[in-house]
Design a protein around this motif. Structure first.
Motif, PDB file in Angstrom:
ATOM      1  N   ASP A 118      -6.733  10.930   2.089  1.00 42.62           N
ATOM      2  CA  ASP A 118      -5.737  10.617   1.318  1.00 42.62           C
ATOM      3  C   ASP A 118      -5.978   9.170   2.153  1.00 42.62           C
ATOM      4  O   ASP A 118      -4.159   8.068   1.800  1.00 42.62           O
ATOM      5  CB  ASP A 118      -4.472  10.482   1.340  1.00 42.62           C
ATOM      6  CG  ASP A 118      -3.370  10.097   0.830  1.00 42.62           C
ATOM      7  OD1 ASP A 118      -3.721   9.425  -0.873  1.00 42.62           O
ATOM      8  OD2 ASP A 118      -2.469   9.592   0.753  1.00 42.62           O
ATOM      9  N   VAL A 172       1.117  -1.418   0.004  1.00 44.14           N
ATOM     10  CA  VAL A 172      -0.079  -0.134  -0.102  1.00 44.14           C
ATOM     11  C   VAL A 172       0.801   1.309   0.113  1.00 44.14           C
ATOM     12  O   VAL A 172       1.892   1.393   0.899  1.00 44.14           O
ATOM     13  CB  VAL A 172      -1.175   0.086   0.800  1.00 44.14           C
ATOM     14  CG1 VAL A 172      -2.189   1.240   0.548  1.00 44.14           C
ATOM     15  CG2 VAL A 172      -1.912  -0.972   1.441  1.00 44.14           C
ATOM     16  N   LYS A 231      -0.933  -0.544 -10.133  1.00 46.19           N
ATOM     17  CA  LYS A 231      -2.714  -0.657  -8.788  1.00 46.19           C
ATOM     18  C   LYS A 231      -3.421  -1.098  -9.620  1.00 46.19           C
ATOM     19  O   LYS A 231      -3.600  -1.769 -10.576  1.00 46.19           O
ATOM     20  CB  LYS A 231      -2.127   1.078  -9.479  1.00 46.19           C
ATOM     21  CG  LYS A 231      -3.330   1.370  -8.691  1.00 46.19           C
ATOM     22  CD  LYS A 231      -4.250   2.782  -9.248  1.00 46.19           C
ATOM     23  CE  LYS A 231      -3.698   3.939  -8.641  1.00 46.19           C
ATOM     24  NZ  LYS A 231      -3.821   5.083  -9.124  1.00 46.19           N
ATOM     25  N   MET A 247      -4.518  -1.325   5.020  1.00 44.08           N
ATOM     26  CA  MET A 247      -5.956  -0.565   4.275  1.00 44.08           C
ATOM     27  C   MET A 247      -6.972  -0.600   5.299  1.00 44.08           C
ATOM     28  O   MET A 247      -6.809  -1.240   6.061  1.00 44.08           O
ATOM     29  CB  MET A 247      -6.072  -1.523   2.898  1.00 44.08           C
ATOM     30  CG  MET A 247      -5.163  -1.323   1.943  1.00 44.08           C
ATOM     31  SD  MET A 247      -5.794  -2.551  -0.023  1.00 44.08           S
ATOM     32  CE  MET A 247      -7.066  -0.669  -0.366  1.00 44.08           C
ATOM     33  N   PRO A 263      -6.261   5.184   3.270  1.00 44.40           N
ATOM     34  CA  PRO A 263      -6.236   3.696   2.139  1.00 44.40           C
ATOM     35  C   PRO A 263      -7.268   3.121   2.131  1.00 44.40           C
ATOM     36  O   PRO A 263      -7.479   2.001   2.496  1.00 44.40           O
ATOM     37  CB  PRO A 263      -5.513   3.200   2.474  1.00 44.40           C
ATOM     38  CG  PRO A 263      -4.886   3.677   3.866  1.00 44.40           C
ATOM     39  CD  PRO A 263      -4.934   4.760   3.531  1.00 44.40           C
ATOM     40  N   ARG A 299      -3.086   5.809  -0.672  1.00 45.11           N
ATOM     41  CA  ARG A 299      -4.460   5.475  -0.563  1.00 45.11           C
ATOM     42  C   ARG A 299      -4.775   4.269  -1.096  1.00 45.11           C
ATOM     43  O   ARG A 299      -5.558   3.954  -1.781  1.00 45.11           O
ATOM     44  CB  ARG A 299      -5.535   6.418  -1.073  1.00 45.11           C
ATOM     45  CG  ARG A 299      -5.965   7.078  -2.271  1.00 45.11           C
ATOM     46  CD  ARG A 299      -6.948   8.280  -1.589  1.00 45.11           C
ATOM     47  NE  ARG A 299      -7.203   8.352  -3.066  1.00 45.11           N
ATOM     48  CZ  ARG A 299      -8.523   8.522  -4.061  1.00 45.11           C
ATOM     49  NH1 ARG A 299      -8.714   6.668  -3.705  1.00 45.11           N
ATOM     50  NH2 ARG A 299      -8.478   8.172  -4.760  1.00 45.11           N
ATOM     51  N   PHE A 300      -3.422   3.948  -2.360  1.00 47.74           N
ATOM     52  CA  PHE A 300      -3.954   2.968  -3.384  1.00 47.74           C
ATOM     53  C   PHE A 300      -2.428   2.003  -3.187  1.00 47.74           C
ATOM     54  O   PHE A 300      -1.351   1.434  -2.044  1.00 47.74           O
ATOM     55  CB  PHE A 300      -3.418   3.362  -4.729  1.00 47.74           C
ATOM     56  CG  PHE A 300      -4.216   4.601  -5.385  1.00 47.74           C
ATOM     57  CD1 PHE A 300      -5.468   4.315  -5.671  1.00 47.74           C
ATOM     58  CD2 PHE A 300      -3.547   5.693  -5.604  1.00 47.74           C
ATOM     59  CE1 PHE A 300      -6.331   5.180  -5.622  1.00 47.74           C
ATOM     60  CE2 PHE A 300      -4.862   6.593  -5.885  1.00 47.74           C
ATOM     61  CZ  PHE A 300      -5.804   6.288  -5.614  1.00 47.74           C
ATOM     62  N   LEU A 301      -3.401   0.582  -3.718  1.00 49.28           N
ATOM     63  CA  LEU A 301      -2.571  -0.670  -3.457  1.00 49.28           C
ATOM     64  C   LEU A 301      -2.116  -0.899  -4.548  1.00 49.28           C
ATOM     65  O   LEU A 301      -2.507  -1.161  -5.755  1.00 49.28           O
ATOM     66  CB  LEU A 301      -3.551  -2.014  -3.438  1.00 49.28           C
ATOM     67  CG  LEU A 301      -3.295  -3.329  -3.116  1.00 49.28           C
ATOM     68  CD1 LEU A 301      -2.645  -3.695  -1.618  1.00 49.28           C
ATOM     69  CD2 LEU A 301      -4.472  -4.353  -2.960  1.00 49.28           C
TER      70      LEU A 301
END
Length: 407
Positions: free
Chosen positions: A309, A107, A119, A283, A311, A110-112
């Motif tokens: 922001d 992570v 992404k 997350m 996750p 805020r993205f995996l």
């Protein structure tokens, strides 16, 4: 979401909704029939239901039963001493690869991202694998779920089942090109049960399974742990849980459900940044068992979370709330659309090979009539296939899951 043990269809005791239009979360899975009275609480949410948690969700029995229930419930240790050693850094930040692959998902912001730097926006389905009549291996259900184009499946598990069985379920999900998210259901609604979940995750046999699959795996520490939990206790408890799991050698991203049966997004927004500072490889998951027929709360809360922001992912939702079911619709189409706009991952509840007892006579949560792709019906078919923002229309499986290699 709600759980029904395949060994019993006893219904949950629906508690009276205490104001604010809030609803319940998903039931527990301690192996007992769902329905051991989860109290309605109602506090902590806004009048729209965004804070969630008012009524119970079908699955009482929160007290986890795993052996050696740890003490230290909620006692914070090493505040800020992020021990996410090995929490994969995932090169190629910003997506799209580049650099050396990391050891697994990670992570960033805020993205995996997968181990190759791609992404990943989660688009998937929950299934109560641990209570499947045919056994807890996910067969043939994973193959049927995969026909939707889903890129992930959330595997309901509990501490009564073996690490070897978990290994089998994970392996079968990966064989269908599904990212496995494994979660423990024992402490649903029961804050005191959190340490015993961590006991299970940190057992050597379980750690070995997680390490075996760490390049493709996500771990959801516990389903909807806690009802009324104040911010300080929730922060301290999860900091300790994260630290214990990292010290045991677990490096995969850890997913943390909100309290109030998964619904308290206000707490995720208030305390989530401190948890991310403690360990950025996490997350935060909200279960949208809210009364929101217009989509106003969905829009407001997702916008606020993105502005922070966070996750954030949506771990559970269906076509209406749990309490009084059809009287409290949930605007899932707004959720699908906003999730595309804001790049937020989600999983629908639930596939239906194990029937939901909650609302069974008033808009069942089962996406299918029989656990097959052909059996998709109603809201389930819309979410999976026909809506413009459905799984089939928006899900992308990362190349590493499709092929086992980076591009």
């Amino acid at each position: 979401m709600i759980y029904v043990n395949h060994r019993s269809m006893a219904g949950w005791a629906g508690a009276a909704l205490v104001a604010l239009g809030l609803s319940v979360g998903c039931g527990d899975g301690s192996g007992d029939p769902q329905g051991s009275g989860q109290d309605a609480t109602g506090s902590g949410g806004g009048a729209t239901g965004s804070g969630g948690g008012a009524a119970t969700s079908g699955g009482g029995g929160g007290a986890a039963t795993s052996s050696g229930a740890s003490t230290s419930d909620g006692a914070s240790t090493s505040d800020g001493a992020s021990t996410s050693s090995g929490a994969t850094s995932g090169t190629g930040a910003g997506g799209g690869g580049g650099g050396e692959p990391s050891t697994g998902f990670s992570v960033r912001g805020r993205f995996l991202y997968d181990r190759c730097g791609e992404k990943v926006l989660l688009r998937g389905i929950n299934e109560m694998v641990v209570w499947l009549p045919s056994g807890p291996d996910g067969l043939p259900e994973f193959a049927e779920i995969a026909k939707t184009g889903a890129n992930t499946v959330r595997i309901v598990w509990n501490t009564e089942n073996t690490a070897a069985g978990l290994d089998t379920a994970i392996t079968n999900a990966l064989a269908q090109k599904l990212i496995p998210i494994v979660e423990l259901h024992d402490a649903t609604g029961n804050w005191d049960g959190l340490p015993s979940l961590v006991d299970y995750w940190t057992e050597p046999e379980t750690v070995a399974v997680i390490k075996k699959h760490e390049q493709d795996l996500l771990v959801n520490i516990g389903n909807e742990v806690g009802d009324q939990v104040d911010n300080a206790a929730w922060e301290a408890g999860y900091k300790q849980a994260i630290t214990r799991m990292r010290e045991a050698g677990i490096t995969v991203p850890l997913i943390i459900d909100a309290s109030k049966w998964g619904q308290n997004i206000d707490q995720l927004q208030a305390v989530g940044p401190a948890l991310v500072a403690h360990d950025p490889n996490i997350m935060l998951s909200v279960h949208m068992w809210w009364t929101d027929g217009s989509g106003a709360t969905i829009t407001k809360e997702l916008n606020e979370s993105v502005a922070l922001d966070l996750p954030l992912m949506v771990g559970e939702f269906a076509q209406h709330a749990v309490y009084e079911c059809g009287q409290h619709p949930f605007d899932y189409k707004t959720l699908l659309a906003k999730s595309v706009e804001l790049e937020v991952g989600w999983l629908a509840w639930s596939w239906g090979a194990v029937k939901n007892n909650d609302c069974k006579d008033d808009g069942p949560f089962d996406m299918t009539t029989d656990g097959t792709f052909a059996g998709l019906t109603g809201w389930g078919r819309e979410v999976a296939v026909t809506d413009a923002n459905s799984i089939q229309n928006t899900s992308v499986r990362p190349h590493s899951i499709e092929t086992g290699a980076c591009k």
